[in-house]
Write an enzyme that holds these catalytic residues in place. Structure first.
Site, PDB file in Angstrom:
ATOM      1  N   ASN A  28      41.897  -0.437  13.742  1.00 33.80           N
ATOM      2  CA  ASN A  28      40.513  -0.847  13.478  1.00 33.80           C
ATOM      3  C   ASN A  28      39.617  -0.536  14.676  1.00 33.80           C
ATOM      4  O   ASN A  28      39.979  -0.803  15.815  1.00 33.80           O
ATOM      5  CB  ASN A  28      40.457  -2.348  13.224  1.00 33.80           C
ATOM      6  CG  ASN A  28      41.561  -2.816  12.320  1.00 33.80           C
ATOM      7  OD1 ASN A  28      41.646  -2.383  11.192  1.00 33.80           O
ATOM      8  ND2 ASN A  28      42.446  -3.656  12.838  1.00 33.80           N
ATOM      9  N   GLU A  33      47.616   3.998  18.384  1.00 38.07           N
ATOM     10  CA  GLU A  33      46.398   3.357  17.840  1.00 38.07           C
ATOM     11  C   GLU A  33      45.182   3.761  18.668  1.00 38.07           C
ATOM     12  O   GLU A  33      44.103   3.966  18.136  1.00 38.07           O
ATOM     13  CB  GLU A  33      46.548   1.832  17.803  1.00 38.07           C
ATOM     14  CG  GLU A  33      47.780   1.313  17.068  1.00 38.07           C
ATOM     15  CD  GLU A  33      48.022   1.926  15.694  1.00 38.07           C
ATOM     16  OE1 GLU A  33      47.035   2.301  15.030  1.00 38.07           O
ATOM     17  OE2 GLU A  33      49.203   2.045  15.297  1.00 38.07           O
ATOM     18  N   HIS A  53      43.974   7.198  17.665  1.00 40.37           N
ATOM     19  CA  HIS A  53      43.259   7.200  16.388  1.00 40.37           C
ATOM     20  C   HIS A  53      41.740   7.090  16.585  1.00 40.37           C
ATOM     21  O   HIS A  53      40.973   7.437  15.693  1.00 40.37           O
ATOM     22  CB  HIS A  53      43.700   6.018  15.525  1.00 40.37           C
ATOM     23  CG  HIS A  53      44.813   6.329  14.564  1.00 40.37           C
ATOM     24  ND1 HIS A  53      44.834   7.460  13.787  1.00 40.37           N
ATOM     25  CD2 HIS A  53      45.930   5.619  14.228  1.00 40.37           C
ATOM     26  CE1 HIS A  53      45.926   7.429  13.013  1.00 40.37           C
ATOM     27  NE2 HIS A  53      46.608   6.339  13.269  1.00 40.37           N
ATOM     28  N   MET A  92      47.428  -1.532  13.684  1.00 44.20           N
ATOM     29  CA  MET A  92      46.315  -0.976  12.923  1.00 44.20           C
ATOM     30  C   MET A  92      45.149  -0.647  13.844  1.00 44.20           C
ATOM     31  O   MET A  92      44.756  -1.455  14.677  1.00 44.20           O
ATOM     32  CB  MET A  92      45.899  -1.990  11.837  1.00 44.20           C
ATOM     33  CG  MET A  92      44.721  -1.566  10.998  1.00 44.20           C
ATOM     34  SD  MET A  92      45.088  -0.068  10.018  1.00 44.20           S
ATOM     35  CE  MET A  92      43.455   0.664   9.962  1.00 44.20           C
TER      36      MET A  92
END
Ligand code: B3K
Ligand code: ZN
Length: 862
Positions: A269, A302, A305, A267
């Protein structure tokens, strides 16, 4: 876990309304406790419209207090239900303070804040933040976050959140108090918190503009030595994004935490990625070449992103492909530059042809930008991600690399700090390139796999070649009417004089002709080089042409594809009643022998050329899948190839023998080709058992170990049982290696599989709460063991149904992924149809069925 009443109302893409209120700043304080974590949220809120009613999302929260501008509200002043907290009579600008209590320890759904393996961890995408505090849990509400974490200092030495660390101290109760500040406004799905004790690997990266970024990797205690590859991969990703797309990292610190309890891969974050440990931890003894590849690719994904997803995010969840399709495309390009570009592309094509085409043909069919969603977590799909990436790739092919890069730069500049739509993305591409993309936009709204039928006509008198291309997208479960799409078709002509010509056709109509003059002789046409569009191709090519393409085409992907088409035709002939021996031309064996004797520079491609298609790729060619026919045809061909090519296989196997383990493009390819030879040899070699056993014994790395185990699994039940026992005992303490044992046991095509799975459920490392364990056993069974899963006595379907029911109570997201193979019951014969439907009905009958499962099961039974 307290059962909730389910809200079964789906939302539609067209229902989007801008938020009536904005939350511009949030200060969160967490007082961590396993069963009663207190969360204090202080928000600066602005009203946007005439609306006076603020409806905040919240689930499984215990509300302690609410205050507006420091005035506590009494229970009459707000409305509370299981999904929301509603406030009325609000001023234009105000401070909202909400205190809630949550129970991380009992959170087995692994969404929101959970405690597992004594580590607190969050997962907020898509809608997990509402399980932490009442909030506007939607991606178009962007706020600046300040986070304070308080926890027992000895037990949780590391207290992490997004952005930069502002302060750290011990309070009077012996708790560590750490404060973080993230200067970049973000939606709540990018919020993260981690608390635990770890081995930490430190590194740094100097960005192009000279910023020194501290890189920190947190892994389970004792596993530090397995983190270096991931840390190095992160540096490579950071450098690559600067070079390829001019994109630089923007904070002073980048943290990656690996945890064993995680619902998916990783993920993104902001500044604090959380990873499934499977995609971080690696050493040669426990990780395969495939694991190394995945780690580099997901670390890249990731990281990428940070721009495509975080700096520019999605307006609403229907736009998910805006960030995911684009970021998968970016990670694919990164991997292609870091390793074998041909192999990367072949892997991507295999995924589209198997899982994505299957999804399009299933009751869950949806466009890359879905129209209707009940549970958002069900739409993190191969369609949104991988077909989404194919759509981006087509854009790059149509515009050219340079104009595509200009388009991306314009998109990121224009929308930095905003939450936007797929249309905004296409508009930026169009504005930067000057190319009209209105027809291209249909790829975002139309589901289904287009089918192309192609024909060639050569007029020798006129030296003219005419190509006719017809496109047709069959109706899908979600959409009946389909339109013609714009797509690039890359082709190559192989001329008799050994010259070649390459072209890109732009297909826009349902039927279109392309005329080429001055073509001196009829060429063999290589269609859809590099899989330039995500379509099913019907070319009706002769064996001769296919084998010529496999030998001669410039593009490795096209060469592999020609072999796939060749085998697919042969499998069909065997299913139609021909014998395997009679359908194969001798020319094929000559070519294969030559590849084995002179495997050439690209050993990985050679391995792909020598490999039979897998069950799923073949299955996708049929409306009704002939399970037994495909399985038997593959067995016969594999045996026939092994027998006919035995000497050449042995020669190649011996030639590639043993260098010490290294993760390099050449070494990976060499192991792959050698493993393939072993797999064939295991079927026929008089010393097969010895060869496989010695491969196992001599392996100094997990890739070779698994190669031996897989070869035994396919050919020798006694040897397999001996080796797998040895392997399981050896790796008893290592969960990720144990997952490999689970997967091997569960994909065993013999009847033993059921007792094998039962035995593994008693393994000390197995836990119904851990998604990795469940996937290792049951996804391997349902996705990689067609023979036993599709048994006509229904035992395979029953096993999956019981597992899904059991897991749904613990973790609905994992259960809903697991159920997928049952959904496509319409694709099988009537006996299997009935058995699969029966399994689905049993699930549908559950009183506690989650929304996740309900959405899929009900679509399938409709
Ligand atoms: N964005 C996350 C996926 C979240 C899935 C939520 N069910 C990982 C990724 O695609 O990078
Ligand atoms: Zn992603």
């Amino acid at each position: 876990m307290a059962q909730q009443t389910m809200n079964r109302t789906a939302t539609s893409r067209h229902d989007y309304q801008p938020p009536a209120f904005l939350i511009t700043q949030v200060a969160l304080t967490f007082e961590l406790d396993p069963k009663a974590t207190r969360v204090t949220s202080v928000m600066q809120v602005q009203r946007q419209s005439e609306a006076t009613c603020l409806k905040l999302d919240g689930q499984q929260l215990r509300l302690i207090s609410v205050a507006v501008n420091e005035q506590q509200l009494s229970a009459e002043a707000y409305q509370l239900d299981e999904h929301s907290l509603t406030l009325t009579d609000l001023p234009l600008c105000f401070e909202l303070r909400i205190v809630t209590e949550i129970s991380p320890q009992t959170n087995t759904a692994l969404e929101g804040l959970y405690l597992a393996d004594d580590t607190y961890c969050t997962q907020c995408e898509a809608q997990g933040f509402r399980r932490i505090s009442y909030f506007l849990d939607r991606p178009d509400v962007l706020a600046e976050y300040q986070v304070t974490i308080k926890a027992d200092a000895r037990r949780y030495p590391y207290l992490l959140s997004n952005g930069n660390k502002v302060s750290e101290h011990l309070d009077q109760q012996g708790r560590r108090v750490v404060q973080w500040h993230d200067p970049f406004p973000k939606p709540c799905y990018l919020f993260a918190l981690v608390a635990g004790d770890f081995d930490v690997l430190m590194g740094n990266f100097i960005t192009r503009s000279g910023r020194d970024v501290s890189l920190q990797l947190f892994v389970e205690k004792g596993q530090g030595h397995k983190g270096q590859f991931a840390l190095d991969a992160l540096k490579r990703a950071m450098a690559w994004d600067e070079q390829r797309f001019n994109l630089e990292y923007d904070l002073d610190i980048y943290m990656v935490v690996a945890v064993d309890f995680f619902n998916m891969g990783a993920m993104e974050n902001k500044g604090l990625n959380v990873f499934n440990s499977k995609y971080v931890l690696a050493d040669p003894a426990t990780a395969t070449d495939r694991d190394y590849f995945n780690i580099e690719s997901i670390i890249g994904h990731e990281y990428f992103h940070n721009w495509t997803g975080n700096r520019v995010t999605c307006r609403d969840w229907f736009q998910l492909s805006l960030k995911e399709g684009l970021t998968v495309f970016r990670d694919q390009e990164f991997s292609a530059d870091m390793s074998s570009a041909t192999l990367c592309r072949i892997d991507a094509v295999k995924l589209i042809r198997t899982a994505q085409f299957a999804e399009d043909a299933s009751p869950m069919s949806h466009p890359i930008r879905p129209e209707q969603v009940l549970e958002m977590n069900n739409f993190y799909t191969v369609t949104v991600y991988d077909k989404g990436a194919e759509v981006i790739r087509m854009l790059q092919t149509l515009l050219g690399r340079e104009r595509f890069a200009d388009g991306l730069a314009l998109y990121l500049n224009r929308h930095d700090g905003q939450a936007v739509t797929c249309d905004d993305f296409v508009r930026a591409m169009q504005d930067a390139s000057g190319v009209d993309l209105s027809q291209f936009s249909l790829w975002y709204s139309q589901s289904g796999s287009p089918e192309l039928t192609v024909r060639q006509h050569y007029d020798s008198a006129a030296a003219r070649l005419t190509l006719t291309v017809k496109q047709h997208t069959p109706p899908t479960a979600d959409q009946t009417d389909k339109q013609a799409l714009l797509m690039p078709i890359r082709i190559e002509f192989l001329l008799p004089d050994a010259t070649k010509q390459q072209h890109v056709l732009q297909l826009t109509q349902a039927s279109q002709q392309f005329v080429f003059d001055n073509i001196s002789a009829e060429p063999v046409v290589v269609w859809l080089e590099h899989f330039s569009a995500p379509v099913k191709l019907h070319a009706n090519s002769s064996d001769d042409s296919l084998l010529q393409i496999a030998a001669m085409a410039s593009d490795g992907v096209a060469r592999w594809d020609a072999m796939q088409q060749f085998w697919s035709g042969k499998v069909a002939q065997v299913i139609a009643g021909h014998s395997a021996e009679t359908v194969l031309p001798t020319q094929l064996f000559d070519m294969m022998k030559q590849w084995l004797h002179q495997p050439g520079a690209d050993l990985a491609l050679t391995a792909e050329l020598l490999m039979l298609p897998d069950f799923d790729s073949l299955a996708e060619q049929y409306q009704q899948i002939p399970v037994d026919g495909i399985w038997q045809a593959l067995q016969q061909f594999e045996h026939l190839l092994a027998t006919t090519l035995q000497t050449a296989l042995r020669h190649c196997y011996d030639q590639l023998a043993g260098q010490a383990y290294q993760y390099s493009e050449y070494a990976v390819a060499s192991r792959r080709l050698r493993a393939l030879c072993l797999r064939y040899l295991a079927r026929v070699d008089s010393d097969a058992g010895l060869t496989v056993r010695s491969h196992y014994q001599q392996a100094d790395n997990m890739t070779d170990t698994i190669a031996a185990l897989s070869a035994a699994q396919q050919t020798d039940a006694v040897l397999f049982s001996e080796l797998i026992s040895d392997f399981t005992a050896r790796w008893q303490q290592d969960v990720l290696a144990t997952d490999k044992a689970f997967a091997l046991v569960a994909s065993n095509p013999s009847e033993q599989v059921f007792s094998g799975i039962d035995a593994m459920l008693q393994h000390p490392q197995f836990s119904w709460k851990n998604p990795n364990r469940i996937r290792a056993l049951f996804s391997a069974f349902s996705l990689r063991n067609p023979k036993q899963f599709h048994r006509v006595d229904g035992k395979g379907y029953q096993l999956l149904q019981q597992t899904v029911a059991r897991v749904d109570v613990i973790n609905p997201q994992v259960a809903a992924r697991l159920v997928t193979p049952l959904l496509s019951w319409r694709r099988y014969d009537s006996t299997r149809q009935q058995l699969m439907q029966q399994a689905l009905r049993q699930l549908a009958g559950s009183a506690t069925l989650s929304n996740d499962l309900y959405e899929k099961v009900s679509r399938s039974l409709d």
